[in-house]
Design a protein around this motif. Sequence first.
Motif, PDB file in Angstrom:
ATOM      1  N   ILE A 135       2.802 -16.519   8.595  1.00  0.00           N
ATOM      2  CA  ILE A 135       1.561 -15.851   7.542  1.00  0.00           C
ATOM      3  C   ILE A 135       1.417 -14.001   8.054  1.00  0.00           C
ATOM      4  O   ILE A 135       1.934 -13.836   9.332  1.00  0.00           O
ATOM      5  CB  ILE A 135       0.676 -16.698   7.999  1.00  0.00           C
ATOM      6  CG1 ILE A 135      -0.916 -16.122   7.182  1.00  0.00           C
ATOM      7  CG2 ILE A 135      -0.144 -16.016   9.822  1.00  0.00           C
ATOM      8  CD1 ILE A 135      -0.269 -17.258   5.903  1.00  0.00           C
ATOM      9  N   LYS A 136       0.680 -13.776   6.514  1.00  0.00           N
ATOM     10  CA  LYS A 136       0.625 -11.814   7.221  1.00  0.00           C
ATOM     11  C   LYS A 136      -0.485 -12.552   7.412  1.00  0.00           C
ATOM     12  O   LYS A 136      -1.968 -12.688   6.822  1.00  0.00           O
ATOM     13  CB  LYS A 136       1.411 -11.408   6.059  1.00  0.00           C
ATOM     14  CG  LYS A 136       0.978  -9.903   5.968  1.00  0.00           C
ATOM     15  CD  LYS A 136       1.044  -9.853   4.624  1.00  0.00           C
ATOM     16  CE  LYS A 136       2.095  -8.760   4.510  1.00  0.00           C
ATOM     17  NZ  LYS A 136       2.954  -8.346   3.618  1.00  0.00           N
ATOM     18  N   ILE A 137      -1.871 -11.489   8.451  1.00  0.00           N
ATOM     19  CA  ILE A 137      -2.968 -10.744   8.487  1.00  0.00           C
ATOM     20  C   ILE A 137      -3.306 -10.117   8.239  1.00  0.00           C
ATOM     21  O   ILE A 137      -2.479  -8.954   9.042  1.00  0.00           O
ATOM     22  CB  ILE A 137      -3.109 -11.798   9.349  1.00  0.00           C
ATOM     23  CG1 ILE A 137      -5.090 -11.924   8.954  1.00  0.00           C
ATOM     24  CG2 ILE A 137      -2.805 -11.560  10.591  1.00  0.00           C
ATOM     25  CD1 ILE A 137      -5.044 -13.027  10.577  1.00  0.00           C
ATOM     26  N   TYR A 138      -4.273  -9.632   7.338  1.00  0.00           N
ATOM     27  CA  TYR A 138      -4.466  -8.027   7.324  1.00  0.00           C
ATOM     28  C   TYR A 138      -5.611  -7.955   8.092  1.00  0.00           C
ATOM     29  O   TYR A 138      -6.203  -8.975   8.212  1.00  0.00           O
ATOM     30  CB  TYR A 138      -4.759  -7.647   6.039  1.00  0.00           C
ATOM     31  CG  TYR A 138      -3.926  -8.143   4.731  1.00  0.00           C
ATOM     32  CD1 TYR A 138      -3.238  -6.926   4.580  1.00  0.00           C
ATOM     33  CD2 TYR A 138      -3.422  -9.331   4.460  1.00  0.00           C
ATOM     34  CE1 TYR A 138      -2.211  -7.298   3.699  1.00  0.00           C
ATOM     35  CE2 TYR A 138      -2.486  -9.416   3.404  1.00  0.00           C
ATOM     36  CZ  TYR A 138      -1.825  -8.049   2.918  1.00  0.00           C
ATOM     37  OH  TYR A 138      -0.399  -8.035   2.508  1.00  0.00           O
ATOM     38  N   LEU A 139      -5.548  -6.893   9.389  1.00  0.00           N
ATOM     39  CA  LEU A 139      -6.694  -6.864  10.178  1.00  0.00           C
ATOM     40  C   LEU A 139      -7.208  -5.017   9.861  1.00  0.00           C
ATOM     41  O   LEU A 139      -6.222  -3.962  10.476  1.00  0.00           O
ATOM     42  CB  LEU A 139      -6.735  -7.104  11.193  1.00  0.00           C
ATOM     43  CG  LEU A 139      -6.129  -8.346  12.123  1.00  0.00           C
ATOM     44  CD1 LEU A 139      -5.342  -8.304  13.174  1.00  0.00           C
ATOM     45  CD2 LEU A 139      -7.332  -9.246  11.889  1.00  0.00           C
ATOM     46  N   ASP A 140      -8.632  -5.003   8.625  1.00  0.00           N
ATOM     47  CA  ASP A 140      -8.706  -3.793   8.727  1.00  0.00           C
ATOM     48  C   ASP A 140      -7.733  -3.582   7.937  1.00  0.00           C
ATOM     49  O   ASP A 140      -7.127  -3.738   6.621  1.00  0.00           O
ATOM     50  CB  ASP A 140      -9.105  -2.900   9.706  1.00  0.00           C
ATOM     51  CG  ASP A 140     -10.562  -2.975   9.909  1.00  0.00           C
ATOM     52  OD1 ASP A 140     -11.478  -3.597   8.943  1.00  0.00           O
ATOM     53  OD2 ASP A 140     -10.649  -3.098  11.551  1.00  0.00           O
ATOM     54  N   ARG A 141      -7.599  -2.188   7.837  1.00  0.00           N
ATOM     55  CA  ARG A 141      -6.176  -1.603   7.499  1.00  0.00           C
ATOM     56  C   ARG A 141      -4.790  -1.996   7.689  1.00  0.00           C
ATOM     57  O   ARG A 141      -3.457  -1.217   7.354  1.00  0.00           O
ATOM     58  CB  ARG A 141      -6.049   0.149   7.659  1.00  0.00           C
ATOM     59  CG  ARG A 141      -7.429   0.356   6.613  1.00  0.00           C
ATOM     60  CD  ARG A 141      -7.393   2.327   7.125  1.00  0.00           C
ATOM     61  NE  ARG A 141      -8.480   2.336   6.361  1.00  0.00           N
ATOM     62  CZ  ARG A 141     -10.105   2.506   7.282  1.00  0.00           C
ATOM     63  NH1 ARG A 141     -10.070   2.562   8.185  1.00  0.00           N
ATOM     64  NH2 ARG A 141     -10.797   3.240   6.633  1.00  0.00           N
ATOM     65  N   GLU A 142      -4.757  -2.897   8.813  1.00  0.00           N
ATOM     66  CA  GLU A 142      -2.891  -3.070   9.285  1.00  0.00           C
ATOM     67  C   GLU A 142      -2.784  -4.476   8.878  1.00  0.00           C
ATOM     68  O   GLU A 142      -3.704  -4.745   8.871  1.00  0.00           O
ATOM     69  CB  GLU A 142      -3.237  -3.082  11.119  1.00  0.00           C
ATOM     70  CG  GLU A 142      -3.825  -1.526  11.335  1.00  0.00           C
ATOM     71  CD  GLU A 142      -2.984  -0.761  11.616  1.00  0.00           C
ATOM     72  OE1 GLU A 142      -1.255  -0.650  11.658  1.00  0.00           O
ATOM     73  OE2 GLU A 142      -3.730   0.105  11.462  1.00  0.00           O
ATOM     74  N   GLU A 143      -1.690  -5.185   9.091  1.00  0.00           N
ATOM     75  CA  GLU A 143      -1.128  -6.184   8.566  1.00  0.00           C
ATOM     76  C   GLU A 143      -0.300  -6.652  10.123  1.00  0.00           C
ATOM     77  O   GLU A 143       0.720  -5.429  10.195  1.00  0.00           O
ATOM     78  CB  GLU A 143       0.117  -5.444   7.718  1.00  0.00           C
ATOM     79  CG  GLU A 143      -0.584  -5.154   6.220  1.00  0.00           C
ATOM     80  CD  GLU A 143       0.463  -4.780   5.369  1.00  0.00           C
ATOM     81  OE1 GLU A 143       1.236  -5.110   5.134  1.00  0.00           O
ATOM     82  OE2 GLU A 143      -0.444  -4.294   4.222  1.00  0.00           O
ATOM     83  N   TYR A 144       0.348  -7.898   9.834  1.00  0.00           N
ATOM     84  CA  TYR A 144       0.840  -8.232  10.592  1.00  0.00           C
ATOM     85  C   TYR A 144       1.078  -9.610  10.879  1.00  0.00           C
ATOM     86  O   TYR A 144       1.420 -10.239   9.889  1.00  0.00           O
ATOM     87  CB  TYR A 144      -0.078  -8.451  11.948  1.00  0.00           C
ATOM     88  CG  TYR A 144      -0.471  -7.448  12.699  1.00  0.00           C
ATOM     89  CD1 TYR A 144       0.020  -7.025  13.695  1.00  0.00           C
ATOM     90  CD2 TYR A 144      -1.914  -6.830  12.463  1.00  0.00           C
ATOM     91  CE1 TYR A 144      -0.942  -5.680  13.915  1.00  0.00           C
ATOM     92  CE2 TYR A 144      -2.980  -5.807  12.836  1.00  0.00           C
ATOM     93  CZ  TYR A 144      -1.655  -5.003  13.286  1.00  0.00           C
ATOM     94  OH  TYR A 144      -2.286  -3.683  14.433  1.00  0.00           O
TER      95      TYR A 144
END
Length: 181
Positions: A135-144
């Motif tokens: 899964i891709k998660i977006y945390l504020d401006r970052e993607e993981y």
Amino acid sequence: MENINIGNKVKKYREEKGLSSRKLAKTAEITPSMLSQIERGLANPSIQTLKILAKALDVPTFSFLLEDTPTADLVVRSKQRKEMIVDGLTYELISPNFTGTLATAIMNIPPKTVSSEKLLEHKGEEIAYVLEGKIKIYLDREEYILETGDSVKIPAHMRHKWENIFEQTASILFSVTPPSF
């Protein structure tokens, strides 16, 4: 308030402390007969008597007034989980319900699906663990990119969203406190 049995609680705390009913009655300055009636549910103690019993038993007075939760209501069988479908995402509730300060669920995100169009935030703090898939998660401006076995902590009010850009459904186990769906 129907699940409150003050007498049972008095007896339970008394027995946990290893006190005889005579000893507790003497400490609380009530008759053993009165204590027996309270414990059997035949008499309701006054607030003052509850305060004295609480002090003698070293428990908060309010503990006598909390509703009892039947233990069977705490068990969630895998085939009997409550399910919610929100915007194409399926949530299986692992917790018995949304009461209390913590809820746990499994979020299933099909391929080519996003949890929301924009980053969202909520007051709850969250921990998520990838049970299956990626899964891709977006945390504020970052993607993981998180893979099976990875986890993430999402602080309260952090903007985030989930996106499954992969070919397999992703299953995410998450707990949130306080519950917010």
